[in-house]
Write an enzyme that holds these catalytic residues in place. Structure first.
Site, PDB file in Angstrom:
ATOM      1  N   ARG A  82     -28.688 -22.454-115.528  1.00  0.00           N
ATOM      2  CA  ARG A  82     -28.470 -23.146-114.255  1.00  0.00           C
ATOM      3  C   ARG A  82     -28.458 -24.651-114.510  1.00  0.00           C
ATOM      4  O   ARG A  82     -29.457 -25.199-114.966  1.00  0.00           O
ATOM      5  CB  ARG A  82     -29.575 -22.785-113.273  1.00  0.00           C
ATOM      6  CG  ARG A  82     -29.573 -23.585-111.970  1.00  0.00           C
ATOM      7  CD  ARG A  82     -30.714 -23.143-111.043  1.00  0.00           C
ATOM      8  NE  ARG A  82     -30.748 -23.882-109.799  1.00  0.00           N
ATOM      9  CZ  ARG A  82     -31.631 -24.855-109.521  1.00  0.00           C
ATOM     10  NH1 ARG A  82     -32.550 -25.200-110.379  1.00  0.00           N
ATOM     11  NH2 ARG A  82     -31.588 -25.477-108.366  1.00  0.00           N
ATOM     12  N   GLU A 171     -32.903 -28.208-103.047  1.00  0.00           N
ATOM     13  CA  GLU A 171     -34.056 -28.771-102.336  1.00  0.00           C
ATOM     14  C   GLU A 171     -33.709 -29.882-101.348  1.00  0.00           C
ATOM     15  O   GLU A 171     -34.094 -31.038-101.538  1.00  0.00           O
ATOM     16  CB  GLU A 171     -35.090 -29.291-103.348  1.00  0.00           C
ATOM     17  CG  GLU A 171     -35.570 -28.242-104.311  1.00  0.00           C
ATOM     18  CD  GLU A 171     -36.724 -28.739-105.195  1.00  0.00           C
ATOM     19  OE1 GLU A 171     -36.987 -29.952-105.225  1.00  0.00           O
ATOM     20  OE2 GLU A 171     -37.372 -27.899-105.832  1.00  0.00           O
ATOM     21  N   ASN A 303     -37.438 -22.471-105.129  1.00  0.00           N
ATOM     22  CA  ASN A 303     -38.178 -23.179-106.171  1.00  0.00           C
ATOM     23  C   ASN A 303     -39.644 -23.213-105.767  1.00  0.00           C
ATOM     24  O   ASN A 303     -39.968 -23.551-104.628  1.00  0.00           O
ATOM     25  CB  ASN A 303     -37.678 -24.618-106.319  1.00  0.00           C
ATOM     26  CG  ASN A 303     -36.253 -24.692-106.842  1.00  0.00           C
ATOM     27  OD1 ASN A 303     -35.670 -23.678-107.248  1.00  0.00           O
ATOM     28  ND2 ASN A 303     -35.688 -25.883-106.844  1.00  0.00           N
ATOM     29  N   TYR A 305     -43.650 -24.281-107.303  1.00  0.00           N
ATOM     30  CA  TYR A 305     -44.535 -24.809-108.342  1.00  0.00           C
ATOM     31  C   TYR A 305     -46.008 -24.636-108.009  1.00  0.00           C
ATOM     32  O   TYR A 305     -46.804 -24.315-108.882  1.00  0.00           O
ATOM     33  CB  TYR A 305     -44.234 -26.299-108.580  1.00  0.00           C
ATOM     34  CG  TYR A 305     -42.891 -26.504-109.225  1.00  0.00           C
ATOM     35  CD1 TYR A 305     -42.758 -26.456-110.598  1.00  0.00           C
ATOM     36  CD2 TYR A 305     -41.740 -26.691-108.467  1.00  0.00           C
ATOM     37  CE1 TYR A 305     -41.528 -26.607-111.210  1.00  0.00           C
ATOM     38  CE2 TYR A 305     -40.497 -26.845-109.067  1.00  0.00           C
ATOM     39  CZ  TYR A 305     -40.402 -26.804-110.442  1.00  0.00           C
ATOM     40  OH  TYR A 305     -39.182 -26.942-111.047  1.00  0.00           O
TER      41      TYR A 305
HETATM   42  C1  PNW Z   1     -38.137 -30.108-108.273  1.00  0.00           C
HETATM   43  N1  PNW Z   1     -42.649 -32.314-104.184  1.00  0.00           N
HETATM   44  O1  PNW Z   1     -38.557 -31.318-107.755  1.00  0.00           O
HETATM   45  C2  PNW Z   1     -36.727 -30.399-108.741  1.00  0.00           C
HETATM   46  O2  PNW Z   1     -35.757 -29.474-108.321  1.00  0.00           O
HETATM   47  C3  PNW Z   1     -36.624 -30.671-110.203  1.00  0.00           C
HETATM   48  O3  PNW Z   1     -35.522 -31.505-110.417  1.00  0.00           O
HETATM   49  C4  PNW Z   1     -37.923 -31.260-110.708  1.00  0.00           C
HETATM   50  O4  PNW Z   1     -37.845 -31.727-112.031  1.00  0.00           O
HETATM   51  C5  PNW Z   1     -38.974 -30.179-110.565  1.00  0.00           C
HETATM   52  O5  PNW Z   1     -39.047 -29.701-109.235  1.00  0.00           O
HETATM   53  C6  PNW Z   1     -40.366 -30.607-111.000  1.00  0.00           C
HETATM   54  O6  PNW Z   1     -40.846 -31.646-110.183  1.00  0.00           O
HETATM   55  C7  PNW Z   1     -39.622 -31.495-106.890  1.00  0.00           C
HETATM   56  O7  PNW Z   1     -43.176 -33.431-104.191  1.00  0.00           O
HETATM   57  C8  PNW Z   1     -40.184 -32.760-106.840  1.00  0.00           C
HETATM   58  O8  PNW Z   1     -42.988 -31.414-103.347  1.00  0.00           O
HETATM   59  C9  PNW Z   1     -41.189 -33.034-105.944  1.00  0.00           C
HETATM   60  C10 PNW Z   1     -41.633 -32.028-105.103  1.00  0.00           C
HETATM   61  C11 PNW Z   1     -41.069 -30.766-105.147  1.00  0.00           C
HETATM   62  C12 PNW Z   1     -40.069 -30.506-106.053  1.00  0.00           C
END
Ligand code: PNW
Length: 477
Positions: A82, A171, A303, A305
């Site tokens: 991707r 996102e 997505n 985390y």
């Molecule tokens: C995502 N938050 O970013 C992105 O899709 C990626 O490009 C990035 O490298 C990855 O997650 C890791 O950070 C985010 O603050 C950045 O909630 C910030 C947030 C969420 C996703």
């Protein structure tokens, strides 16, 4: 379908494994072949915006090294890759005719992947808006949505015969609220009303882009899939109080339902419009927009985390990415965290998948999941990252459980294939399963890369916690 024979949790036979990157984070070569500047070039070159003054000028040099990187993917056994297409490479000013050399690059990348049997999964917008479009209002301007649809059509005209799966936006929550409300991301505005307007125009861009893709993509031999990727929030209450429940409802509204409802239920949630009425009258939503946004998608990208815990309390200092939520307090994590300071709890991912399944009934793919840790090569050259392996294992176990419970989950993409430019954190945070030494651009498999290769090969994970043990660092012959 799934099973747990021989101490392994097996995934469904057609489950799609992959790894993700994004153009500005890995490509570098920012002036090559007629590429124009994006809002991230401008932002990163503005002092004080990115940690250490880092920029994407060189990044992981993936634009030049893509053939070697595709070979690396093949060695990993990756079934799918991707990546995102840089809009300012294809249309340097965001409008007008194609810049051929820019689009040629993706044509070569797609062919290189196909030659190794790796499916190209294309994201059209991963935050690198052409600067000229920002200069005429960016996502605050309705016209940007129409320009995006043109761009989507141009890319689909060229790559549509070989790309099985398209994602319009990555996102939109981040693009709108980190870009236009908190200002942590490009273009760095701090205007909650503008951010809500931007969110609508991003959703409109998705709808118009979906329409353009459907028109441009061939319908045979099998129609390409169209999707959008959301970063959904697993929100829970920090205390057993009505106030905390109200905080959950508001963050769920802005983080999840503001996007899920118009995409999958045909319109904006009334509660969110009411909660934000003091900020904007939503007069930028025109008749027919919601129908455009609700154009059917084939799969939803998610997505994930980390989970989010909220309560009501004194606001944190500084501009917030949550319009109208100054009274919401984000409860700091008490358990283990990654190098980002993000709490580790895979159960949040399970909750999101079941909720989307129950409330919206749409096939899903995890398009990003992963973690940053303080990785560095040891004296023997190996990069040991047992925390990342444990993180990924824990999340895959939760996915397996969700699938067994009936959730329609079609695939999983680790973030990220390579260490890369982590937005406002520059190169300080490493998310790759492959280590990049930026001084030499040398790639070194972390232990998690060997581990992920075996997960893909076995289509599953071992039932017990493998953590730091048993890494087989033999590379294929
Ligand atoms: C995502 N938050 O970013 C992105 O899709 C990626 O490009 C990035 O490298 C990855 O997650 C890791 O950070 C985010 O603050 C950045 O909630 C910030 C947030 C969420 C996703």
């Amino acid at each position: 379908m799934t099973g747990s024979t021989n101490g392994r949790l097996r995934f469904p036979p057609a489950f799609l494994w992959g790894a993700s990157t994004a153009a500005y984070q890995v490509e570098g070569a920012v002036t090559e072949d007629g590429r124009g500047p994006s809002i991230w070039d401008t932002f990163a070159h503005t002092p004080g915006r990115v940690l250490g003054g880092d920029t994407g000028d060189v990044a992981a040099d993936h634009y030049r090294r893509f053939r070697r990187d595709v070979t690396l993917m093949a060695e990993l056994g990756l079934p799918a890759y991707r990546f995102s297409v840089s809009w300012p490479r294809v249309q340097p000013g965001g409008r007008g005719p194609v810049n051929r050399p820019g689009l040629d690059h993706y044509d070569r990348l797609v062919d290189e992947l196909a030659g190794k049997g790796i499916a190209p999964i294309v994201t059209l917008y991963h935050w690198d808006l052409p600067q000229e479009l920002e200069d005429t209002g960016g996502w605050g301007a309705r016209d940007t949505a129409a320009r995006f649809a043109d761009f989507a059509g141009l890319v689909a005209d060229r790559l549509g015969d070989r790309v099985p799966w398209w994602t319009t936006l990555n996102e939109p929550w981040c693009a709108a609220f980190l870009g236009y409300a908190s200002g942590e991301h490009a273009p760095g505005h701090q205007d909650p009303a503008l951010a809500l307007r931007a969110a609508h125009h991003l959703l409109l861009a998705h709808g118009l882009g979906t329409r353009a893709l459907r028109a441009a993509l061939p319908s045979s031999p099998s129609a390409a899939k169209v999707s959008v990727t959301l970063n959904l929030f697993a929100v829970s209450a920090g205390s057993d109080t009505p106030a905390a429940a109200e905080a959950v409802h508001r963050i769920d509204g802005l983080g999840n339902r503001l996007f899920l409802d118009p995409l999958l239920r045909g319109g904006y949630p009334a509660a969110v419009l009411a909660d934000t009425a003091a900020i904007t009258g939503w007069d930028f939503v025109r008749d027919g927009d919601e129908a455009v946004i609700a154009a059917p998608i084939d799969v939803l990208g998610i997505n994930y985390y980390s989970p989010t815990v909220v309560d009501i309390g004194p606001p944190a200092a500084g501009p917030s990415p949550w319009p109208g939520c100054a009274d919401v307090r984000f409860v700091p994590p008490s358990g283990p965290t990654t190098a980002m300071g993000w709490p580790i709890d895979a159960r949040g991912l399970g909750r999101i998948l079941r909720r989307v399944h129950d409330d919206y009934r749409v096939p899903m793919v995890v398009t990003e999941n992963g973690a940053a840790f303080d990785d560095r090569p040891g004296s023997d050259g190996a990069v040991r990252d047992p925390e990342r392996i444990a993180y990924l294992h824990e999340h895959l176990a939760v996915l397996h459980e969700a699938i067994e419970a009936g959730v329609d989950l079609r695939g999983y993409f680790v973030w990220s294939l390579l260490d890369n430019f982590e937005w406002a954190f520059g190169y300080a945070k490493r998310f790759g399963i492959v280590h990049v030494d930026y001084a030499t651009q040398r790639r070194t498999w972390k232990d998690s890369a060997y581990w992920y290769r075996d997960v893909i090969r076995d289509n599953g994970i071992t039932w017990h916690q493998p953590a730091s043990t048993g890494i087989n660092r033999d590379r294929p012959a």
